[in-house]
Design a protein around this motif. Structure first.
Motif, PDB file in Angstrom:
ATOM      1  N   ALA A 197       0.860  -1.182   0.000  1.00 60.47           N
ATOM      2  CA  ALA A 197       0.000   0.000   0.000  1.00 60.47           C
ATOM      3  C   ALA A 197       0.896   1.232   0.000  1.00 60.47           C
ATOM      4  CB  ALA A 197      -0.924   0.001   1.218  1.00 60.47           C
ATOM      5  N   GLY A 198       0.258   2.389  -0.016  1.00 61.14           N
ATOM      6  CA  GLY A 198       0.998   3.643   0.040  1.00 61.14           C
ATOM      7  C   GLY A 198       0.046   4.782   0.341  1.00 61.14           C
ATOM      8  N   PHE A 199       0.614   5.902   0.780  1.00 61.96           N
ATOM      9  CA  PHE A 199      -0.219   7.077   1.026  1.00 61.96           C
ATOM     10  C   PHE A 199       0.617   8.333   0.860  1.00 61.96           C
ATOM     11  CE2 PHE A 199       1.619   5.840   5.035  1.00 61.96           C
ATOM     12  CZ  PHE A 199       1.939   7.028   5.690  1.00 61.96           C
ATOM     13  N   ASP A 200      -0.051   9.421   0.558  1.00 59.17           N
ATOM     14  CA  ASP A 200       0.609  10.709   0.380  1.00 59.17           C
ATOM     15  C   ASP A 200       0.899  11.307   1.754  1.00 59.17           C
ATOM     16  OD1 ASP A 200       0.764  13.717   0.039  1.00 59.17           O
ATOM     17  OD2 ASP A 200       0.613  13.118  -2.070  1.00 59.17           O
ATOM     18  N   ALA A 246     -13.398  11.980  -1.472  1.00 53.79           N
ATOM     19  CA  ALA A 246     -12.260  12.633  -2.123  1.00 53.79           C
ATOM     20  C   ALA A 246     -10.919  12.156  -1.606  1.00 53.79           C
ATOM     21  CB  ALA A 246     -12.364  14.146  -1.944  1.00 53.79           C
ATOM     22  N   CYS A 247     -10.908  11.424  -0.475  1.00 49.37           N
ATOM     23  CA  CYS A 247      -9.648  10.955   0.119  1.00 49.37           C
ATOM     24  C   CYS A 247      -9.973   9.858   1.116  1.00 49.37           C
ATOM     25  CB  CYS A 247      -8.925  12.113   0.798  1.00 49.37           C
ATOM     26  SG  CYS A 247      -7.352  11.707   1.580  1.00 49.37           S
ATOM     27  N   VAL A 248      -9.323   8.697   1.005  1.00 53.10           N
ATOM     28  CA  VAL A 248      -9.576   7.585   1.919  1.00 53.10           C
ATOM     29  C   VAL A 248      -8.250   6.963   2.359  1.00 53.10           C
ATOM     30  CG1 VAL A 248     -11.830   7.011   0.939  1.00 53.10           C
ATOM     31  CG2 VAL A 248      -9.770   5.916   0.026  1.00 53.10           C
ATOM     32  N   ALA A 249      -8.325   6.190   3.443  1.00 51.36           N
ATOM     33  CA  ALA A 249      -7.199   5.379   3.886  1.00 51.36           C
ATOM     34  C   ALA A 249      -7.454   3.931   3.485  1.00 51.36           C
ATOM     35  CB  ALA A 249      -7.029   5.490   5.404  1.00 51.36           C
ATOM     36  N   ASP A 250      -6.414   3.107   3.511  1.00 53.01           N
ATOM     37  CA  ASP A 250      -6.569   1.675   3.294  1.00 53.01           C
ATOM     38  C   ASP A 250      -6.177   0.942   4.569  1.00 53.01           C
ATOM     39  OD1 ASP A 250      -3.649   0.538   3.084  1.00 53.01           O
ATOM     40  OD2 ASP A 250      -3.641   2.331   1.822  1.00 53.01           O
ATOM     41  N   SER A 251      -6.480  -0.340   4.656  1.00 47.28           N
ATOM     42  CA  SER A 251      -6.346  -1.074   5.905  1.00 47.28           C
ATOM     43  C   SER A 251      -4.903  -1.345   6.314  1.00 47.28           C
ATOM     44  CB  SER A 251      -7.110  -2.402   5.828  1.00 47.28           C
ATOM     45  OG  SER A 251      -6.682  -3.171   4.724  1.00 47.28           O
ATOM     46  N   LEU A 252      -3.939  -1.178   5.428  1.00 42.34           N
ATOM     47  CA  LEU A 252      -2.530  -1.354   5.796  1.00 42.34           C
ATOM     48  C   LEU A 252      -1.878  -0.028   6.165  1.00 42.34           C
ATOM     49  CD1 LEU A 252       0.118  -2.877   6.114  1.00 42.34           C
ATOM     50  CD2 LEU A 252       0.405  -2.767   3.615  1.00 42.34           C
ATOM     51  N   SER A 253      -1.885   0.916   5.240  1.00 44.27           N
ATOM     52  CA  SER A 253      -1.191   2.172   5.508  1.00 44.27           C
ATOM     53  C   SER A 253      -1.870   2.989   6.602  1.00 44.27           C
ATOM     54  CB  SER A 253      -1.051   3.001   4.230  1.00 44.27           C
ATOM     55  OG  SER A 253      -2.317   3.386   3.719  1.00 44.27           O
ATOM     56  N   ALA A 254      -3.142   2.676   6.922  1.00 42.37           N
ATOM     57  CA  ALA A 254      -3.838   3.401   7.988  1.00 42.37           C
ATOM     58  C   ALA A 254      -3.112   3.272   9.324  1.00 42.37           C
ATOM     59  CB  ALA A 254      -5.271   2.893   8.125  1.00 42.37           C
ATOM     60  N   ILE A 255      -2.445   2.145   9.545  1.00 41.18           N
ATOM     61  CA  ILE A 255      -1.696   1.949  10.799  1.00 41.18           C
ATOM     62  C   ILE A 255      -0.653   3.039  10.959  1.00 41.18           C
ATOM     63  CG2 ILE A 255      -0.128   0.391  12.029  1.00 41.18           C
ATOM     64  CD1 ILE A 255      -1.476  -1.936  10.563  1.00 41.18           C
ATOM     65  N   PHE A 256      -0.020   3.418   9.861  1.00 41.34           N
ATOM     66  CA  PHE A 256       1.074   4.388   9.924  1.00 41.34           C
ATOM     67  C   PHE A 256       0.572   5.814   9.709  1.00 41.34           C
ATOM     68  CE2 PHE A 256       2.682   0.246   8.715  1.00 41.34           C
ATOM     69  CZ  PHE A 256       3.645   0.051   9.690  1.00 41.34           C
ATOM     70  N   VAL A 308      -9.321   9.455  16.784  1.00 42.81           N
ATOM     71  CA  VAL A 308      -8.913   9.831  15.435  1.00 42.81           C
ATOM     72  C   VAL A 308      -9.868   9.117  14.485  1.00 42.81           C
ATOM     73  CG1 VAL A 308      -7.082   9.768  13.706  1.00 42.81           C
ATOM     74  CG2 VAL A 308      -6.494  10.090  16.121  1.00 42.81           C
ATOM     75  N   ASN A 309     -10.740   9.873  13.829  1.00 45.92           N
ATOM     76  CA  ASN A 309     -11.722   9.303  12.907  1.00 45.92           C
ATOM     77  C   ASN A 309     -11.271   9.511  11.463  1.00 45.92           C
ATOM     78  OD1 ASN A 309     -13.429   8.656  15.082  1.00 45.92           O
ATOM     79  ND2 ASN A 309     -14.422  10.655  14.998  1.00 45.92           N
ATOM     80  N   PHE A 310     -11.478   8.487  10.641  1.00 41.78           N
ATOM     81  CA  PHE A 310     -11.107   8.634   9.226  1.00 41.78           C
ATOM     82  C   PHE A 310     -11.897   7.655   8.375  1.00 41.78           C
ATOM     83  CE2 PHE A 310      -8.186   5.611  11.171  1.00 41.78           C
ATOM     84  CZ  PHE A 310      -8.179   4.552  10.280  1.00 41.78           C
ATOM     85  N   PRO A 311     -12.035   7.938   7.066  1.00 37.64           N
ATOM     86  CA  PRO A 311     -12.727   7.032   6.150  1.00 37.64           C
ATOM     87  C   PRO A 311     -11.775   5.941   5.666  1.00 37.64           C
ATOM     88  CG  PRO A 311     -12.096   9.020   4.976  1.00 37.64           C
ATOM     89  CD  PRO A 311     -11.654   9.207   6.405  1.00 37.64           C
ATOM     90  N   LEU A 312     -12.262   4.706   5.682  1.00 32.47           N
ATOM     91  CA  LEU A 312     -11.456   3.554   5.257  1.00 32.47           C
ATOM     92  C   LEU A 312     -12.135   2.866   4.087  1.00 32.47           C
ATOM     93  CD1 LEU A 312      -9.028   1.598   5.982  1.00 32.47           C
ATOM     94  CD2 LEU A 312     -10.759   0.237   7.171  1.00 32.47           C
ATOM     95  N   VAL A 321      -4.212   2.257  21.635  1.00 29.94           N
ATOM     96  CA  VAL A 321      -5.278   2.749  20.759  1.00 29.94           C
ATOM     97  C   VAL A 321      -6.149   1.571  20.338  1.00 29.94           C
ATOM     98  CG1 VAL A 321      -5.786   3.894  18.578  1.00 29.94           C
ATOM     99  CG2 VAL A 321      -3.820   4.636  19.934  1.00 29.94           C
ATOM    100  N   GLN A 322      -7.462   1.766  20.352  1.00 29.93           N
ATOM    101  CA  GLN A 322      -8.386   0.730  19.909  1.00 29.93           C
ATOM    102  C   GLN A 322      -9.169   1.206  18.692  1.00 29.93           C
ATOM    103  OE1 GLN A 322     -11.610  -0.333  22.544  1.00 29.93           O
ATOM    104  NE2 GLN A 322     -12.145  -2.158  21.373  1.00 29.93           N
ATOM    105  N   PRO A 323      -8.954   0.575  17.524  1.00 27.01           N
ATOM    106  CA  PRO A 323      -9.760   0.911  16.343  1.00 27.01           C
ATOM    107  C   PRO A 323     -11.112   0.210  16.403  1.00 27.01           C
ATOM    108  CG  PRO A 323      -8.069  -0.688  15.773  1.00 27.01           C
ATOM    109  CD  PRO A 323      -7.863  -0.342  17.218  1.00 27.01           C
TER     110      PRO A 323
END
Length: 256
Positions: free
Chosen positions: A92-95, A149-159, A172-176, A207-209
């Motif tokens: 995976a990857g993220f900006d 317009a912007c999402v996280a994925d289940s791997l890179s979200a950890i980082f 910390v809330n985010f769209p996955l 932290v608990q997701p």
């Protein structure tokens, strides 16, 4: 369907029905600008199930321009490898400026099962496309769905989460992007704790997701321990599943 505004369209109403409430998907907040993503990092974990070591997991991170590339491998060892061999690879990857995922792929070899999948995001059109290949049956399927317009994925979200302020009592809330849906993940910062691993003793933030649906909910109760310092390095991960608890203990790390 999810729109670019991050809400679902309301279904038609019928007499006697209560008005539906649109599902609001949070905006993915950019990483803290003062957070320093590693140029290179390798984190090696032992994976314990009950009283014995069942496997190893290795995370690699490399920065290319503004993109942080993440690769993870998971391999079974010992008796587990003889009974049910596992050799999985995830990429995976993220900006690093926006936090937006640049894609997610996985190659799963679990017992006789061999599945490859690639998930691509086109933020300009608000679409995600997943191609799944069954390497045993030699079949392929493709699906497309809407994304914000912007999402996280289940791997890179950890980082990605490591780049956010982790304050006890806050979330910390985010769209996955999850199985051709977009779900809201809430990372609840529960408390501080000293954790001992083979790599050393660390002062950590637990932290608990959580999520109302999708892979996070289906994985049972999950906890991640990040170092309580500027790095926010994950040093332990635990998932309590219906068939038992697995724990990732940090064995070694190299970060620069």
């Amino acid at each position: 369907m999810l729109s670019l505004a991050g809400t679902t369209s309301a279904p038609a109403q019928f007499p006697g029905m209560r008005p539906s409430v649109p599902v609001v998907i949070p905006t993915l907040q950019p990483p803290d600008p003062v957070y320093a993503f590693p140029q290179h990092a390798t984190l090696t974990f032992s994976v314990d199930w009950r009283v014995f070591t069942a496997g190893t997991a290795v995370f690699h991170m490399d920065r290319v321009g503004t993109e942080e590339k993440v690769t993870a491998t998971a391999d079974s060892v010992g008796n587990v490898n003889m009974i049910f061999p596992v050799a999985d690879k995830f990429q995976a990857g993220f900006d690093t400026k926006t936090g937006c995922s640049t894609g997610f792929s996985k190659q799963l070899q679990e017992g006789r099962r061999k599945i490859n999948s690639d998930l691509a995001f086109n933020y300009a059109t608000g679409k995600q496309t997943e191609v799944v290949r069954n390497m045993v049956k030699v079949t392929s399927t493709q699906k497309t769905a809407s994304i914000p317009a912007c999402v996280a994925d289940s791997l890179s979200a950890i980082f990605y989460v490591a780049s956010r302020p982790l304050v006890v009592g806050q979330k910390v809330n985010f769209p996955l992007a999850d199985s051709m849906r977009t779900v809201t993940v809430a990372m609840k910062v529960e408390g501080k704790e000293e954790i001992k691993t083979p790599a050393g003793t660390f002062q950590t933030i637990r932290v608990q997701p959580t999520a109302d649906e999708g892979v996070v909910k289906n994985r049972g109760t999950i906890y991640i321990w990040y170092t309580d310092d500027a790095r926010h390095m994950p040093v332990q991960i635990r998932a309590r599943l219906f068939w038992g608890t697995i724990t990732f203990h940090l064995q070694s790390y190299e970060i620069r």
